[in-house]
Design a protein around this motif. Structure first.
Motif, short mmCIF file in Angstrom:
data_model
loop_
_atom_site.label_atom_id
_atom_site.label_comp_id
_atom_site.label_asym_id
_atom_site.label_seq_id
_atom_site.Cartn_x
_atom_site.Cartn_y
_atom_site.Cartn_z
N CYS A 51 0.90 -1.02 0.22
CA CYS A 51 0.04 0.18 -0.09
C CYS A 51 1.01 1.13 -0.12
O CYS A 51 0.25 2.40 0.42
CB CYS A 51 -1.04 0.05 1.25
N LEU A 52 2.11 1.24 -0.53
CA LEU A 52 3.05 2.31 -0.85
C LEU A 52 2.88 3.03 -1.93
O LEU A 52 2.85 2.54 -2.85
CB LEU A 52 4.43 1.93 -0.40
N PRO A 53 2.47 4.35 -2.05
CA PRO A 53 2.28 5.14 -3.15
C PRO A 53 3.24 4.99 -4.28
O PRO A 53 2.91 4.65 -5.49
CB PRO A 53 2.21 6.62 -2.98
N LEU A 54 4.47 5.04 -4.03
CA LEU A 54 5.79 4.83 -4.95
C LEU A 54 5.65 3.37 -5.56
O LEU A 54 5.83 3.24 -6.76
CB LEU A 54 7.02 5.20 -4.22
N ALA A 55 5.29 2.42 -4.66
CA ALA A 55 5.50 1.04 -5.28
C ALA A 55 4.27 0.73 -6.09
O ALA A 55 4.33 0.11 -6.94
CB ALA A 55 5.50 0.13 -4.12
N ILE A 56 3.19 1.15 -5.68
CA ILE A 56 2.04 1.18 -6.45
C ILE A 56 2.17 1.80 -7.95
O ILE A 56 1.87 1.22 -9.00
CB ILE A 56 0.55 2.02 -5.80
N GLU A 90 13.74 -2.37 2.28
CA GLU A 90 12.81 -1.11 1.75
C GLU A 90 12.91 -1.03 0.28
O GLU A 90 12.03 -0.41 -0.41
CB GLU A 90 13.66 0.09 2.29
N ILE A 91 13.86 -2.09 -0.38
CA ILE A 91 13.65 -2.03 -1.70
C ILE A 91 13.24 -3.30 -2.62
O ILE A 91 13.62 -3.32 -3.70
CB ILE A 91 15.10 -1.39 -2.24
N GLU A 92 12.93 -4.10 -1.61
CA GLU A 92 12.57 -5.43 -2.28
C GLU A 92 11.17 -5.33 -2.84
O GLU A 92 10.51 -4.15 -2.73
CB GLU A 92 12.41 -6.70 -0.99
N GLY A 93 10.52 -6.26 -3.43
CA GLY A 93 9.12 -6.59 -3.95
C GLY A 93 9.00 -5.58 -5.20
O GLY A 93 9.72 -5.76 -6.21
N ALA A 94 8.03 -4.64 -5.32
CA ALA A 94 7.59 -4.07 -6.36
C ALA A 94 8.71 -3.15 -7.00
O ALA A 94 8.94 -2.59 -8.17
CB ALA A 94 6.58 -2.89 -5.92
N LEU A 95 9.56 -2.54 -6.33
CA LEU A 95 10.75 -1.68 -6.46
C LEU A 95 11.66 -2.47 -7.52
O LEU A 95 12.04 -1.98 -8.36
CB LEU A 95 11.35 -0.79 -5.45
N TYR A 96 12.13 -3.45 -6.85
CA TYR A 96 12.96 -4.30 -7.61
C TYR A 96 12.33 -5.12 -8.94
O TYR A 96 12.89 -5.27 -10.13
CB TYR A 96 13.33 -5.54 -6.68
N ARG A 159 7.93 5.90 -16.57
CA ARG A 159 7.94 4.22 -15.43
C ARG A 159 8.00 4.77 -14.31
O ARG A 159 8.17 4.05 -13.30
CB ARG A 159 8.76 3.44 -16.09
N ASN A 160 8.08 6.01 -13.66
CA ASN A 160 8.19 6.80 -12.58
C ASN A 160 9.56 6.45 -11.95
O ASN A 160 9.58 6.21 -10.51
CB ASN A 160 6.98 6.15 -11.55
N LEU A 161 10.42 5.96 -12.60
CA LEU A 161 11.72 5.59 -12.22
C LEU A 161 12.80 6.93 -11.95
O LEU A 161 13.74 6.81 -11.16
CB LEU A 161 12.64 4.54 -12.79
#
Length: 701
Positions: A51-56, A90-96, A159-161
Motif C-alpha cells: 500500500c505504498l504510493p511509490l511502489a503502486i 525497503e527496496i524489495e518487492g515492487a521496486l525491484y 515508468r516513475n523511475l
C-alpha cells in the motif's frame, strides 16, 4: 512546484481501495468493464506493494506495458522478483520488480543514475551525453543517438523511475526518489562508487568501473594503485573541489571513457591527455584552464568535449579538427574567439553549443577570428546549435544554410550588446538581413533569440515554425512590436524579456491586424501553457484584440460564436518588472480556462486586479506599489502577498485556503484578513491558513 512520485515512508500507507484507485488511474484505465474484471487481482497487487504510493506507481508502469488481462496481471503477481530475499527490506518487492521488467538498455541507464548523490538534481542533456559516451544507446536507423537517449530518459520518467522537476516545463531536470536511488546503488555497488574516494585505498578496486566524487573536502586525491589494478571507465566529479590533473594521474586512468572535471579548480591539462585513447567524453565545464594541448588531437574516439564557462579560455587548439568522431563541442559562455579552420571536417558533430561568428584569418591562415556562417552549411547532422556574435556576420550567399538540417531541434541566435556605443544604421540593416537568412527548418522545437538589435523581428518568426514548443526572446531592445506568434501551433512555453522599446501589446501579437481577412473562428496560442513577460519598462497597454474591430465583428456573429479564442491551455502567467502597465487584458479572466497560477512582480502602475474567474490555484503579488484592490477571483486557493503597501481591499476569494504574507505585509493586511477569515469560516467551516514566508517562488525555466 514539483510533480512526480511522492516521498514514501511507512506513514504514507494507503487503504486498499485508495491504492487500487491510484493503480488504475496511473495506468489511465477508464473502461468500466475492464476495471471490474481486473479489480480483485488489482487489489492483490496493491497488497503486494504494501500500500505504498511509490511502489503502486512503479508497478502500474510495469502493468501498463502488458496486455490488460487477468492472465497477464497474474503473471506479474507470480514473478520471483517479489520475493528477492537478498535485497534490503525497503527496496524489495515492487521496486525491484520495476527494475527486473526493464529492457536491458534501460537497466544500464537506470543504474547509471546512482552516480549522482541522493537527492541530487540530474540534468537531462548531461545524462544523455553520458549514456552516449558509455555506449548504452542502441542505434536506430535515421535517428541520432542523442535523440534515442532522450527517449530513454522520458521512458524512465514515464515508468516513475525518475522524478521530474516541475519547474522545468519540458522535464529537462529530474531526481531519483530516495528508495529508487538506494535500489540503483545496491544493484551497482561493486562497479560504482559515490562519495569521497579516500577510503578506497583500503579496499579492493579491481571490479570498480565508475567513481563519482562527492565530498566537502577542499582537495581530493585518488588512491595510489597500479594501472593494472585500476580499470576505471568513468571518473565524475560532483563537488566544488581543487584537483590536480597531472601525468601520474592520467597514467592510472588509461581505461577512461568518461572524464568529467566540471566545476573543478583545474588550471591546466597535461599533454599526456593524448594517451587516453579510449576517452569518449572530456568535460572541463567551468574550470580555470587557459589553453588545451595540441595532443588532444590524438583522442580519435572522443565524442564529447565540454568547454563551456571556461572564463580564461580564449582559443581552441588546431588539433580540434582532428577529432573525427566528435559529436558535441560545448563553448557556451566561454570567451573563445580564435578558432581553427576546418570545422567542416567534423562530420558527426551534432551539438555545437557556441559558434562565434567572424572569419578573419590569423596564424598563416590556420586559425581565424571566429567562424564564417557559411561553414555551418557542411555540418549536416546538427541537432543543437548556439550561434554567437552575429553582429560580426556579413550577409552570406547561402539562404538555406539551416533550412535543410533535418535533425536540428535546438537553435540559439545571439548578438553581443554594445556598452559604450550604438550600432549604426548600416549595422541594423545588416543584422536584419542576416537573421532573415537564418530561417530555421520546420523541425526546430526550441528557439532562442538574444541581443537582436534590428527594429523588426525576422520575417520567418510567425506561424511557419510549425514544431516550435519553447521560445525565448531576450533583450531585443529595438523592436517596437512583438512578433505575430499567436498562431504557432505547438508553442508551449514563451518568455519575452527585455523588450524595452515596446509600449503596447496589441492584436499583432496573435497575428491579427486591422483589415486583415481572418476566419470566422480562430485560436490564439492554442497550446501555450507558460507565459513569462519580464523587464518591459515602457509597456503601458496590453490587449489581444482591437476593441473597435472586435465589436464590429461580434455584431456579425452569433453571441455563441466568439471571433477569437485565447490561450485555452495557459496554466501559468508571470508578469515581472513592467512598471508602467496599467491593466491586465480582460481576456485573462474570461477565456483562460486552464489558468492555475498568476504572478505579478514589480508592476507598479497596476491599481486593481479583479474578475479572474478561472484562476484556480495560486496568485502571487509582490512589489506592486500602486495596487489597491484584489477582488472577484472566486476559484483561487492560495494567495501570496509581498511589499504591496497600498493594498487595502481583498475580497471575493471564496475558495481561498492559504494566505502567505511576508513580514512587511502585516500592518496592511489587517484591513482585509479578518474579512477573509470570516468568509472562510462561513463557506468552509474552518479558519483560513495564514502563514509567513521569506520569498516567493521563482519562474519556471
Amino acid at each position: 512546484m514539483k510533480i512526480g512520485v511522492e516521498h514514501t515512508h511507512r506513514v504514507d500507507l494507503m487503504p486498499l481501495e485508495v491504492g487500487w484507485e491510484l493503480l488504475w488511474k496511473s495506468m489511465n484505465i477508464s473502461e468500466e468493464n475492464e476495471l471490474q474484471s481486473l479489480r480483485n487481482i488489482g487489489i492483490e497487487i496493491v497488497r503486494k506493494c504494501g500500500c505504498l504510493p511509490l511502489a503502486i506507481k512503479v508497478t502500474a508502469s510495469v502493468l501498463a506495458s502488458k496486455d490488460q488481462t487477468e492472465n497477464e496481471w497474474k503473471k506479474i503477481l507470480r514473478k520471483n522478483a517479489w520475493y528477492q530475499s537478498k535485497l534490503p527490506t525497503e527496496i524489495e518487492g515492487a521496486l525491484y520488480l520495476s527494475y527486473v521488467e526493464l529492457p536491458h538498455h534501460l537497466k544500464q541507464c537506470f543504474l547509471y543514475c546512482s552516480l549522482y548523490p541522493e537527492g541530487h538534481a540530474i540534468d537531462r542533456d548531461d545524462l544523455v551525453r553520458l549514456w552516449v559516451a558509455e555506449g548504452f544507446v542502441e542505434e536506430k536507423q535515421g535517428q541520432l543517438l542523442e535523440d534515442t537517449a532522450e527517449e530513454y530518459y522520458y521512458e524512465l520518467i514515464h515508468r516513475n523511475l525518475l522524478q521530474p522537476n516541475g519547474s522545468y516545463f519540458d522535464h529537462s531536470e529530474c531526481k531519483m526518489h530516495d528508495l529508487l536511488w538506494q535500489l540503483a546503488c545496491y544493484l551497482s555497488k561493486e562497479e560504482c562508487f559515490v562519495g569521497d574516494p579516500e577510503p578506497l585505498r583500503h579496499t579492493s578496486m579491481y571490479k570498480l568501473r565508475r567513481i563519482s566524487v562527492a565530498t566537502e573536502k577542499d582537495m581530493i586525491m585518488l588512491p595510489s594503485m597500479d594501472k593494472e589494478q585500476l580499470k576505471i571507465r568513468t571518473f565524475k566529479k560532483l563537488s566544488d573541489v581543487s584537483f590536480v590533473v597531472d601525468h601520474s594521474l592520467l597514467k592510472k586512468l588509461q581505461n577512461l571513457r568518461v572524464f568529467d572535471l566540471g566545476g573543478s579548480h583545474v588550471r591546466s591539462i597535461p599533454s599526456s591527455i593524448g594517451s587516453l585513447i579510449h576517452l569518449r567524453l572530456l568535460d572541463l565545464d567551468g574550470t580555470d584552464i587557459s589553453c588545451l594541448p595540441e595532443s588532444i588531437g590524438a583522442l580519435k574516439n572522443l565524442q564529447i568535449l565540454n568547454l563551456q564557462r571556461c572564463a580564461y579560455l580564449h582559443s581552441l587548439p588546431l588539433a580540434v579538427t582532428q577529432l573525427c568522431n566528435l559529436r558535441r563541442l560545448g563553448l557556451r559562455d566561454t570567451p573563445i574567439n580564435l578558432v581553427p579552420k576546418g570545422i567542416y571536417k567534423l562530420k558527426f558533430l551534432n551539438d555545437l553549443e557556441g559558434f562565434p561568428v567572424g572569419g578573419g584569418s590569423d596564424n598563416n591562415g590556420k586559425t581565424q577570428n571566429g567562424w564564417k556562417l557559411e561553414e555551418l552549411g557542411y555540418l549536416s547532422q546538427l541537432r543543437r546549435l548556439y550561434v554567437t556574435k552575429l553582429e560580426r556576420a556579413a550577409p552570406c550567399s547561402m539562404d538555406a544554410m539551416l533550412k535543410q538540417k533535418r535533425y536540428l531541434k535546438v537553435l540559439s541566435l545571439r548578438c553581443t550588446e554594445l556598452r559604450d556605443s550604438k550600432y549604426s544604421e548600416e549595422d541594423v540593416r545588416n543584422i536584419e538581413k542576416t537573421f532573415d537568412q537564418l530561417f530555421p527548418p520546420d523541425n526546430v522545437e526550441n528557439l532562442f533569440i538574444g541581443g537582436f538589435f534590428g527594429r523588426r523581428y525576422p520575417t520567418w518568426l510567425d506561424a511557419t515554425l510549425s514544431s516550435v514548443k519553447h521560445l525565448k526572446l531576450v533583450d531585443c531592445k529595438s523592436c517596437l512590436h512583438l512578433p505575430p506568434i499567436g498562431k504557432l501551433p505547438m508553442l508551449k512555453y514563451l518568455r519575452i524579456e527585455g523588450a524595452t522599446a515596446v509600449t503596447k501589446i496589441g492584436p499583432e501579437f496573435v497575428g491579427c491586424w486591422r483589415g486583415n481577412p481572418r476566419p470566422t473562428k480562430a485560436v490564439a496560442f492554442p497550446k501555450l501553457e507558460w507565459l513569462i513577460i519580464e523587464d518591459m519598462p515602457n509597456l503601458e497597454e496590453w490587449s489581444f484584440v482591437d476593441v473597435e474591430e472586435e465589436a464590429a465583428e461580434m455584431q456579425k456573429l452569433e453571441a455563441s460564436s466568439p471571433f477569437l479564442q485565447l490561450l485555452p491551455r495557459l496554466k501559468e502567467l508571470y508578469l515581472i518588472s513592467c512598471p508602467k502597465l496599467r491593466a491586465l487584458p480582460q481576456q485573462f479572466g474570461q477565456e483562460t480556462t486552464s489558468l492555475r497560477k498568476l504572478q505579478l512582480s514589480r508592476t507598479g502602475s497596476l491599481k486593481v486586479v479583479e474578475n479572474l474567474q478561472l484562476l484556480s490555484e495560486t496568485r502571487v503579488i509582490e512589489s506592486c506599489g500602486s495596487l489597491e484592490k484584489v477582488s472577484n477571483i472566486p476559484q483561487v486557493r492560495e494567495l501570496l502577498a509581498k511589499d504591496c503597501p497600498n493594498l487595502r481591499c481583498v475580497e471575493g476569494l471564496g475558495s481561498l485556503q492559504q494566505l502567505c504574507l511576508t513580514e512587511d505585509m502585516k500592518k496592511t493586511s489587517s484591513w482585509w484578513v479578518p474579512g477573509l477569515q470570516q468568509q472562510c469560516r462561513q463557506l468552509h467551516g474552518e479558519d483560513l491558513d495564514v502563514y509567513t514566508a521569506l520569498e516567493t517562488k521563482r519562474t519556471p525555466n
